[in-house]
Design a protein around this motif. Structure first.
Motif, PDB file in Angstrom:
ATOM      1  N   GLU A  37       0.825  -1.191   0.000  1.00  0.00           N
ATOM      2  CA  GLU A  37       0.000   0.000   0.000  1.00  0.00           C
ATOM      3  C   GLU A  37       0.866   1.251   0.000  1.00  0.00           C
ATOM      4  OE1 GLU A  37      -3.327  -0.312   2.870  1.00  0.00           O
ATOM      5  OE2 GLU A  37      -2.320  -2.120   3.523  1.00  0.00           O
ATOM      6  N   ALA A  38       0.253   2.375  -0.390  1.00  0.00           N
ATOM      7  CA  ALA A  38       0.942   3.655  -0.281  1.00  0.00           C
ATOM      8  C   ALA A  38       1.289   3.888   1.183  1.00  0.00           C
ATOM      9  CB  ALA A  38       0.047   4.769  -0.812  1.00  0.00           C
ATOM     10  N   MET A  39       2.506   4.291   1.429  1.00  0.00           N
ATOM     11  CA  MET A  39       2.975   4.411   2.802  1.00  0.00           C
ATOM     12  C   MET A  39       3.767   5.699   2.973  1.00  0.00           C
ATOM     13  SD  MET A  39       5.310   1.603   4.827  1.00  0.00           S
ATOM     14  CE  MET A  39       4.190   0.281   4.370  1.00  0.00           C
ATOM     15  N   ALA A  40       3.424   6.474   3.986  1.00  0.00           N
ATOM     16  CA  ALA A  40       4.174   7.691   4.265  1.00  0.00           C
ATOM     17  C   ALA A  40       5.615   7.346   4.621  1.00  0.00           C
ATOM     18  CB  ALA A  40       3.517   8.469   5.409  1.00  0.00           C
ATOM     19  N   ASP A  41       6.527   8.260   4.301  1.00  0.00           N
ATOM     20  CA  ASP A  41       7.939   8.015   4.600  1.00  0.00           C
ATOM     21  C   ASP A  41       8.154   7.736   6.084  1.00  0.00           C
ATOM     22  OD1 ASP A  41       8.670   8.303   1.971  1.00  0.00           O
ATOM     23  OD2 ASP A  41       9.273  10.403   2.162  1.00  0.00           O
ATOM     24  N   ALA A  42       7.401   8.436   6.939  1.00  0.00           N
ATOM     25  CA  ALA A  42       7.572   8.258   8.382  1.00  0.00           C
ATOM     26  C   ALA A  42       7.217   6.834   8.805  1.00  0.00           C
ATOM     27  CB  ALA A  42       6.712   9.264   9.145  1.00  0.00           C
ATOM     28  N   VAL A  43       6.190   6.276   8.172  1.00  0.00           N
ATOM     29  CA  VAL A  43       5.794   4.906   8.496  1.00  0.00           C
ATOM     30  C   VAL A  43       6.852   3.931   8.014  1.00  0.00           C
ATOM     31  CG1 VAL A  43       4.071   3.105   8.123  1.00  0.00           C
ATOM     32  CG2 VAL A  43       3.350   5.469   8.429  1.00  0.00           C
ATOM     33  N   ARG A  44       7.350   4.170   6.820  1.00  0.00           N
ATOM     34  CA  ARG A  44       8.390   3.307   6.271  1.00  0.00           C
ATOM     35  C   ARG A  44       9.629   3.308   7.166  1.00  0.00           C
ATOM     36  NH1 ARG A  44       7.913   2.324   1.161  1.00  0.00           N
ATOM     37  NH2 ARG A  44       7.052   4.404   0.792  1.00  0.00           N
ATOM     38  N   VAL A  45      10.017   4.493   7.618  1.00  0.00           N
ATOM     39  CA  VAL A  45      11.189   4.611   8.491  1.00  0.00           C
ATOM     40  C   VAL A  45      10.944   3.897   9.812  1.00  0.00           C
ATOM     41  CG1 VAL A  45      12.580   6.236   9.840  1.00  0.00           C
ATOM     42  CG2 VAL A  45      12.065   6.726   7.447  1.00  0.00           C
ATOM     43  N   ALA A  46       9.735   4.061  10.371  1.00  0.00           N
ATOM     44  CA  ALA A  46       9.413   3.413  11.646  1.00  0.00           C
ATOM     45  C   ALA A  46       9.479   1.898  11.528  1.00  0.00           C
ATOM     46  CB  ALA A  46       8.027   3.854  12.124  1.00  0.00           C
ATOM     47  N   LEU A  47       8.930   1.368  10.441  1.00  0.00           N
ATOM     48  CA  LEU A  47       8.967  -0.073  10.239  1.00  0.00           C
ATOM     49  C   LEU A  47      10.395  -0.562  10.005  1.00  0.00           C
ATOM     50  CD1 LEU A  47       5.836  -0.889   8.066  1.00  0.00           C
ATOM     51  CD2 LEU A  47       6.360  -1.781  10.327  1.00  0.00           C
ATOM     52  N   ALA A  48      11.155   0.206   9.234  1.00  0.00           N
ATOM     53  CA  ALA A  48      12.543  -0.183   8.978  1.00  0.00           C
ATOM     54  C   ALA A  48      13.330  -0.259  10.284  1.00  0.00           C
ATOM     55  CB  ALA A  48      13.199   0.806   8.011  1.00  0.00           C
ATOM     56  N   LYS A  49      13.100   0.697  11.175  1.00  0.00           N
ATOM     57  CA  LYS A  49      13.766   0.676  12.475  1.00  0.00           C
ATOM     58  C   LYS A  49      13.305  -0.528  13.295  1.00  0.00           C
ATOM     59  CE  LYS A  49      14.697   5.637  12.999  1.00  0.00           C
ATOM     60  NZ  LYS A  49      14.370   6.861  13.777  1.00  0.00           N
ATOM     61  N   ALA A  50      12.032  -0.848  13.171  1.00  0.00           N
ATOM     62  CA  ALA A  50      11.481  -1.951  13.961  1.00  0.00           C
ATOM     63  C   ALA A  50      12.088  -3.291  13.572  1.00  0.00           C
ATOM     64  CB  ALA A  50       9.962  -2.002  13.812  1.00  0.00           C
ATOM     65  N   VAL A  51      12.492  -3.443  12.318  1.00  0.00           N
ATOM     66  CA  VAL A  51      13.005  -4.742  11.869  1.00  0.00           C
ATOM     67  C   VAL A  51      14.522  -4.768  11.713  1.00  0.00           C
ATOM     68  CG1 VAL A  51      10.854  -5.205  10.645  1.00  0.00           C
ATOM     69  CG2 VAL A  51      12.796  -4.266   9.377  1.00  0.00           C
ATOM     70  N   SER A  52      15.188  -3.642  11.970  1.00  0.00           N
ATOM     71  CA  SER A  52      16.607  -3.554  11.628  1.00  0.00           C
ATOM     72  C   SER A  52      17.532  -4.260  12.613  1.00  0.00           C
ATOM     73  CB  SER A  52      17.030  -2.086  11.513  1.00  0.00           C
ATOM     74  OG  SER A  52      16.875  -1.433  12.757  1.00  0.00           O
ATOM     75  N   GLU A  53      17.129  -4.415  13.863  1.00  0.00           N
ATOM     76  CA  GLU A  53      17.990  -5.064  14.850  1.00  0.00           C
ATOM     77  C   GLU A  53      18.089  -6.550  14.550  1.00  0.00           C
ATOM     78  OE1 GLU A  53      20.448  -6.100  17.143  1.00  0.00           O
ATOM     79  OE2 GLU A  53      19.916  -4.050  17.698  1.00  0.00           O
ATOM     80  N   SER A  54      19.297  -6.991  14.232  1.00  0.00           N
ATOM     81  CA  SER A  54      19.459  -8.368  13.766  1.00  0.00           C
ATOM     82  C   SER A  54      19.955  -9.325  14.849  1.00  0.00           C
ATOM     83  CB  SER A  54      20.448  -8.403  12.593  1.00  0.00           C
ATOM     84  OG  SER A  54      21.717  -7.911  12.993  1.00  0.00           O
ATOM     85  N   ARG A  55      20.401  -8.801  15.984  1.00  0.00           N
ATOM     86  CA  ARG A  55      20.940  -9.689  17.007  1.00  0.00           C
ATOM     87  C   ARG A  55      19.846 -10.528  17.648  1.00  0.00           C
ATOM     88  NH1 ARG A  55      24.020  -5.230  20.457  1.00  0.00           N
ATOM     89  NH2 ARG A  55      22.115  -4.119  19.858  1.00  0.00           N
ATOM     90  N   PRO A  56      20.148 -11.762  18.032  1.00  0.00           N
ATOM     91  CA  PRO A  56      19.123 -12.638  18.610  1.00  0.00           C
ATOM     92  C   PRO A  56      18.650 -12.123  19.963  1.00  0.00           C
ATOM     93  CG  PRO A  56      21.292 -13.634  18.803  1.00  0.00           C
ATOM     94  CD  PRO A  56      21.454 -12.420  17.938  1.00  0.00           C
ATOM     95  N   PRO A  57      17.441 -12.463  20.339  1.00  0.00           N
ATOM     96  CA  PRO A  57      16.875 -11.912  21.577  1.00  0.00           C
ATOM     97  C   PRO A  57      17.472 -12.520  22.835  1.00  0.00           C
ATOM     98  CG  PRO A  57      15.376 -13.497  20.618  1.00  0.00           C
ATOM     99  CD  PRO A  57      16.493 -13.324  19.636  1.00  0.00           C
ATOM    100  N   ARG A  58      17.674 -11.694  23.797  1.00  0.00           N
ATOM    101  CA  ARG A  58      18.004 -12.156  25.151  1.00  0.00           C
ATOM    102  C   ARG A  58      17.242 -11.261  26.113  1.00  0.00           C
ATOM    103  NH1 ARG A  58      24.022 -12.630  27.576  1.00  0.00           N
ATOM    104  NH2 ARG A  58      23.767 -14.843  27.137  1.00  0.00           N
ATOM    105  N   VAL A  59      16.536 -11.843  27.015  1.00  0.00           N
ATOM    106  CA  VAL A  59      15.730 -11.067  27.948  1.00  0.00           C
ATOM    107  C   VAL A  59      16.186 -11.322  29.370  1.00  0.00           C
ATOM    108  CG1 VAL A  59      13.719 -11.049  26.442  1.00  0.00           C
ATOM    109  CG2 VAL A  59      13.977 -12.874  28.112  1.00  0.00           C
ATOM    110  N   SER A  60      15.991 -10.327  30.197  1.00  0.00           N
ATOM    111  CA  SER A  60      16.263 -10.499  31.620  1.00  0.00           C
ATOM    112  C   SER A  60      15.112  -9.880  32.396  1.00  0.00           C
ATOM    113  CB  SER A  60      17.587  -9.833  32.014  1.00  0.00           C
ATOM    114  OG  SER A  60      17.514  -8.439  31.813  1.00  0.00           O
ATOM    115  N   PHE A  61      14.930 -10.343  33.599  1.00  0.00           N
ATOM    116  CA  PHE A  61      13.809  -9.888  34.415  1.00  0.00           C
ATOM    117  C   PHE A  61      14.337  -9.346  35.740  1.00  0.00           C
ATOM    118  CE2 PHE A  61      12.330 -13.217  31.633  1.00  0.00           C
ATOM    119  CZ  PHE A  61      11.143 -12.721  31.139  1.00  0.00           C
ATOM    120  N   PRO A  62      14.091  -8.087  36.017  1.00  0.00           N
ATOM    121  CA  PRO A  62      14.495  -7.552  37.311  1.00  0.00           C
ATOM    122  C   PRO A  62      13.671  -8.132  38.454  1.00  0.00           C
ATOM    123  CG  PRO A  62      13.183  -5.946  36.109  1.00  0.00           C
ATOM    124  CD  PRO A  62      13.433  -7.083  35.168  1.00  0.00           C
TER     125      PRO A  62
END
Length: 210
Positions: A37-62
């Motif tokens: 779909e037509a997508m505003a540049d801001a949305v495209r940038v937001a999605l690109a940032k959301a998927v750009s982190e390539s390192r595997p997940p590690r979580v910790s719980f305080p």
């Protein structure tokens, strides 16, 4: 490895980023056929940032109680998923990543598991007749629009789950929180009941109450 101490922090940050960007815009295994779909540049940038982190997940719980709840969820989901993913290591890695990417995008893991069940029946290399790929049946054009233009990566577990969760989050925000319409948009069948109803029914099968 990506490390965060609060589940809510990552989810909130991603949610706000996508929501702010969206403010700039006034199958048998029911395959995901997202439309380009037509997508505003801001949305495209937001999605690109959301998927750009390539390192595997590690979580910790305080909070030890939160960690205990997570481990209980992991054990219960592993038991439920065993017939579909019989290899223990593969199953645990999959569930850990589903939990991480769901929370990161501000989604319920049970919803994501339900969507995966409907989309691909938990098949990593599932490919639909329209070319959607992987667990969450992500269309190849997304790798061009918000990624590095390498659609083969959509068969990688974390990449597929991260794209799928980020795209679903975007559609939920785009539809003002209306999950029914967002699911239809994810599947390319907005306004038709079959797909949203199937996912919502599957969601209930993956709910967990400690």
């Amino acid at each position: 490895m990506l490390h965060f101490s609060s589940r809510r922090l990552q989810a909130s940050a991603l949610h706000l980023l996508l929501a702010a960007a969206l403010g700039a815009i006034s199958s048998t295994a029911i395959a995901g056929n997202q439309k380009e779909e037509a997508m505003a540049d801001a949305v495209r940038v937001a999605l690109a940032k959301a998927v750009s982190e390539s390192r595997p997940p590690r979580v910790s719980f305080p909070d030890i109680d939160e960690r205990i709840k997570y481990l209980q969820w992991l054990g219960e989901m592993s038991s439920r998923l065993k017939k579909r993913l019989p290899d223990n290591q593969t199953r645990l890695e999959f569930l850990e990543t589903v939990w991480y990417e769901s929370k990161r995008a501000g989604l319920e893991p049970a919803l994501v598991l339900g969507l995966i069940q409907v989309e691909s029946a938990f098949r990593k290399y599932a490919t639909s007749v329209v070319g959607a790929r992987g667990y969450m049946q992500v269309m190849p054009f997304w790798s061009r629009v918000i990624g590095d233009n390498d659609a083969k990566k959509l068969f990688a577990m974390q990449t597929n789950l991260r794209y799928g969760c980020a795209i679903l989050r975007m559609y939920i925000d785009m539809e003002g929180g209306n999950l029914y319409l967002a699911l239809g948009r994810y599947n390319g069948s907005r306004g038709q009941p079959e797909y949203p109803n199937a996912v919502l029914a599957a969601w209930k099968r993956w709910e967990y109450k400690a």
